[in-house]
Design an enzyme around this catalytic site. Structure first.
Site, mmCIF file in Angstrom:
data_model
loop_
_atom_site.group_PDB
_atom_site.id
_atom_site.type_symbol
_atom_site.label_atom_id
_atom_site.label_comp_id
_atom_site.label_asym_id
_atom_site.label_seq_id
_atom_site.Cartn_x
_atom_site.Cartn_y
_atom_site.Cartn_z
ATOM 1 N N TYR A 144 0.828 -1.218 0.000
ATOM 2 C CA TYR A 144 0.000 0.000 0.000
ATOM 3 C C TYR A 144 0.865 1.272 0.000
ATOM 4 O O TYR A 144 0.433 2.294 -0.547
ATOM 5 C CB TYR A 144 -1.030 -0.035 1.147
ATOM 6 C CG TYR A 144 -2.093 -1.072 0.859
ATOM 7 C CD1 TYR A 144 -3.116 -0.810 -0.051
ATOM 8 C CD2 TYR A 144 -2.031 -2.337 1.428
ATOM 9 C CE1 TYR A 144 -4.061 -1.773 -0.367
ATOM 10 C CE2 TYR A 144 -2.976 -3.321 1.120
ATOM 11 C CZ TYR A 144 -3.989 -3.026 0.210
ATOM 12 O OH TYR A 144 -4.917 -3.998 -0.114
ATOM 13 N N ASN B 240 -12.895 2.532 -6.101
ATOM 14 C CA ASN B 240 -11.458 2.840 -6.118
ATOM 15 C C ASN B 240 -10.983 3.431 -4.801
ATOM 16 O O ASN B 240 -11.717 4.148 -4.130
ATOM 17 C CB ASN B 240 -11.150 3.817 -7.256
ATOM 18 C CG ASN B 240 -11.461 3.217 -8.607
ATOM 19 O OD1 ASN B 240 -11.644 2.010 -8.716
ATOM 20 N ND2 ASN B 240 -11.529 4.045 -9.630
ATOM 21 N N VAL B 241 -9.723 3.166 -4.510
ATOM 22 C CA VAL B 241 -9.145 3.687 -3.275
ATOM 23 C C VAL B 241 -8.272 4.910 -3.570
ATOM 24 O O VAL B 241 -7.695 5.493 -2.664
ATOM 25 C CB VAL B 241 -8.368 2.588 -2.513
ATOM 26 C CG1 VAL B 241 -9.335 1.490 -2.072
ATOM 27 C CG2 VAL B 241 -7.247 1.980 -3.351
ATOM 28 N N HIS C 103 -14.608 0.822 -0.993
ATOM 29 C CA HIS C 103 -13.527 -0.086 -0.587
ATOM 30 C C HIS C 103 -12.407 0.617 0.166
ATOM 31 O O HIS C 103 -11.303 0.099 0.249
ATOM 32 C CB HIS C 103 -12.977 -0.820 -1.823
ATOM 33 C CG HIS C 103 -13.966 -1.776 -2.423
ATOM 34 N ND1 HIS C 103 -13.879 -2.260 -3.716
ATOM 35 C CD2 HIS C 103 -15.088 -2.349 -1.893
ATOM 36 C CE1 HIS C 103 -14.902 -3.073 -3.944
ATOM 37 N NE2 HIS C 103 -15.651 -3.141 -2.869
ATOM 38 N N GLY D 156 -16.060 1.585 -15.966
ATOM 39 C CA GLY D 156 -14.748 0.985 -15.728
ATOM 40 C C GLY D 156 -14.695 -0.030 -14.609
ATOM 41 O O GLY D 156 -13.768 -0.026 -13.813
ATOM 42 N N THR D 157 -15.678 -0.888 -14.571
ATOM 43 C CA THR D 157 -15.641 -1.963 -13.569
ATOM 44 C C THR D 157 -16.062 -3.273 -14.204
ATOM 45 O O THR D 157 -16.974 -3.296 -15.031
ATOM 46 C CB THR D 157 -16.529 -1.647 -12.337
ATOM 47 O OG1 THR D 157 -16.615 -2.822 -11.512
ATOM 48 C CG2 THR D 157 -17.927 -1.193 -12.694
HETATM 49 P P1 OAD Z 1 -11.301 -4.758 -12.472
HETATM 50 O O1 OAD Z 1 -9.828 -4.790 -12.688
HETATM 51 O O2 OAD Z 1 -11.979 -6.015 -12.084
HETATM 52 O O3 OAD Z 1 -12.032 -4.251 -13.795
HETATM 53 C C1 OAD Z 1 -11.544 -3.146 -14.487
HETATM 54 C C2 OAD Z 1 -12.503 -2.792 -15.599
HETATM 55 O O4 OAD Z 1 -12.010 -1.624 -16.214
HETATM 56 C C3 OAD Z 1 -12.614 -3.867 -16.684
HETATM 57 O O5 OAD Z 1 -13.987 -4.124 -16.977
HETATM 58 C C4 OAD Z 1 -11.893 -3.219 -17.882
HETATM 59 O O6 OAD Z 1 -12.458 -3.617 -19.145
HETATM 60 C C5 OAD Z 1 -12.130 -1.750 -17.615
HETATM 61 N N1 OAD Z 1 -11.168 -0.841 -18.256
HETATM 62 C C6 OAD Z 1 -9.889 -1.058 -18.641
HETATM 63 N N2 OAD Z 1 -9.373 0.065 -19.202
HETATM 64 C C7 OAD Z 1 -10.345 1.007 -19.156
HETATM 65 C C8 OAD Z 1 -10.440 2.365 -19.579
HETATM 66 N N3 OAD Z 1 -9.432 2.989 -20.154
HETATM 67 N N4 OAD Z 1 -11.607 3.031 -19.374
HETATM 68 C C9 OAD Z 1 -12.674 2.414 -18.784
HETATM 69 N N5 OAD Z 1 -12.628 1.124 -18.371
HETATM 70 C C10 OAD Z 1 -11.492 0.439 -18.565
HETATM 71 O O7 OAD Z 1 -11.585 -3.585 -11.421
HETATM 72 P P2 OAD Z 1 -12.877 -3.313 -10.533
HETATM 73 O O8 OAD Z 1 -14.118 -3.775 -11.206
HETATM 74 O O9 OAD Z 1 -12.796 -1.905 -10.069
HETATM 75 O O10 OAD Z 1 -11.157 -4.286 -4.454
HETATM 76 O O11 OAD Z 1 -12.571 -4.249 -9.297
HETATM 77 C C11 OAD Z 1 -13.405 -4.240 -8.186
HETATM 78 C C12 OAD Z 1 -12.611 -4.468 -6.931
HETATM 79 O O12 OAD Z 1 -11.791 -5.617 -7.071
HETATM 80 C C13 OAD Z 1 -11.631 -3.369 -6.601
HETATM 81 O O13 OAD Z 1 -12.233 -2.310 -5.916
HETATM 82 C C14 OAD Z 1 -10.621 -4.054 -5.759
HETATM 83 C C15 OAD Z 1 -10.461 -5.307 -6.568
HETATM 84 O O14 OAD Z 1 -9.987 -6.420 -5.951
HETATM 85 C C16 OAD Z 1 -10.365 -4.277 -3.374
HETATM 86 O O15 OAD Z 1 -9.175 -4.072 -3.401
HETATM 87 C C17 OAD Z 1 -11.109 -4.541 -2.106
#
Ligand code: OAD
Length: 229
Positions: free
Chosen positions: A53, A87-88, A104, A172-173
């Site tokens: 971190y 996001n953090v 988170h 973006g998730t």
């Molecule tokens: P992910 O890494 O699972 O997903 C990222 C998403 O962003 C994917 O759907 C990509 O297609 C998309 N992406 C990539 N480049 C992009 C761009 N330029 N513009 C828009 N989107 C883009 O991340 P999260 O869904 O945020 O938790 O993950 C959720 C949680 O899992 C996080 O908060 C974290 C992680 O483990 C903790 O740390 C507790």
């Protein structure tokens, strides 16, 4: 003013230079979730978790919001915008968004490993926590991050906010981590839902309008769509 609720994930910060978690080259390819993002990992190796971190915080000092964040802040002129982010990082705030909740946790805060309500802001240029840095009651400081296996204290507040949305933008998730991913289903019947992502999520309901773009371009398009509201 219409209520625009945004659920953002790692992808919104990708164009600022912060890696996502699950894309190829993502953080979870380099590190094991079990090691750096669980209470068990913390108990096993506090130094490793603290270093992980510290690196994330150091990187935060070097990055800036992109148009994804900035465009959402601009929308506050015409909409009541509430951001719910997984996001953090602090890039939504840096871009000027005024209503942001972090499901988170936040990199810029630390807390007592024993008393979860003893939370401290790190000064803006400080990124390092050391083993031996203690809370006022003498317990080690840990990252103010919701790890896997821990409760998500803000989830009910987030569900309530989504249930009042006129428009929901999911950006973006991968929608693969619950309970955050389930927030989509709290949107009311008449709420318009947009999902901005270059790839897309599995099992996206067919009533969601999919904008298959990166965050910066996607938010530009969202601004155009919302002009007609
Ligand atoms: P992910 O890494 O699972 O997903 C990222 C998403 O962003 C994917 O759907 C990509 O297609 C998309 N992406 C990539 N480049 C992009 C761009 N330029 N513009 C828009 N989107 C883009 O991340 P999260 O869904 O945020 O938790 O993950 C959720 C949680 O899992 C996080 O908060 C974290 C992680 O483990 C903790 O740390 C507790």
């Amino acid at each position: 003013m219409k209520k625009l609720v945004v659920l953002s994930g790692a992808g919104i910060s990708a164009e600022s230079g912060i890696r996502t978690f699950r894309d190829s080259d993502g953080l979870w390819e380099k590190y094991r979730i079990e090691d750096v993002a669980t209470p068990e990992g913390w108990r096993r190796n506090q130094q490793l978790v603290t270093d992980f971190y510290n690196q994330r915080r150091k990187q935060l000092l070097e990055v800036e919001p992109n148009f994804g964040h900035i465009g959402l802040a601009e929308l506050e002129k015409d909409f009541d915008v509430q951001i719910i982010t997984q996001n953090v990082d602090n890039l939504h705030e840096k871009a000027g968004s005024t209503k942001v909740i972090h499901l988170h946790g936040e990199l810029t805060k630390v807390r007592s490993e024993r008393y979860e309500n003893l939370i401290y802001d790190l000064s803006p240029d400080k990124y390092e926590i050391k083993i031996g840095d203690l809370c006022e009651k003498g317990y080690q400081l840990r990252p103010h991050i919701v790890w896997f296996g821990e409760a998500v204290p803000l989830i009910e507040k987030a569900a309530e906010l989504v249930s009042q949305a006129d428009i929901l933008a999911v950006i973006g998730t991968s929608l693969s981590v619950y309970p955050a991913a389930g927030l989509l289903y709290h949107a009311p019947m008449l709420c318009k839902i947009y999902y901005i992502d270059p790839k897309g999520a599995e099992n996206l309901p067919n009533y969601v309008n999919f904008i298959k773009k990166g965050a910066a371009e996607g938010v530009k398009e969202l601004q155009k769509i919302l002009r007609d509201y």
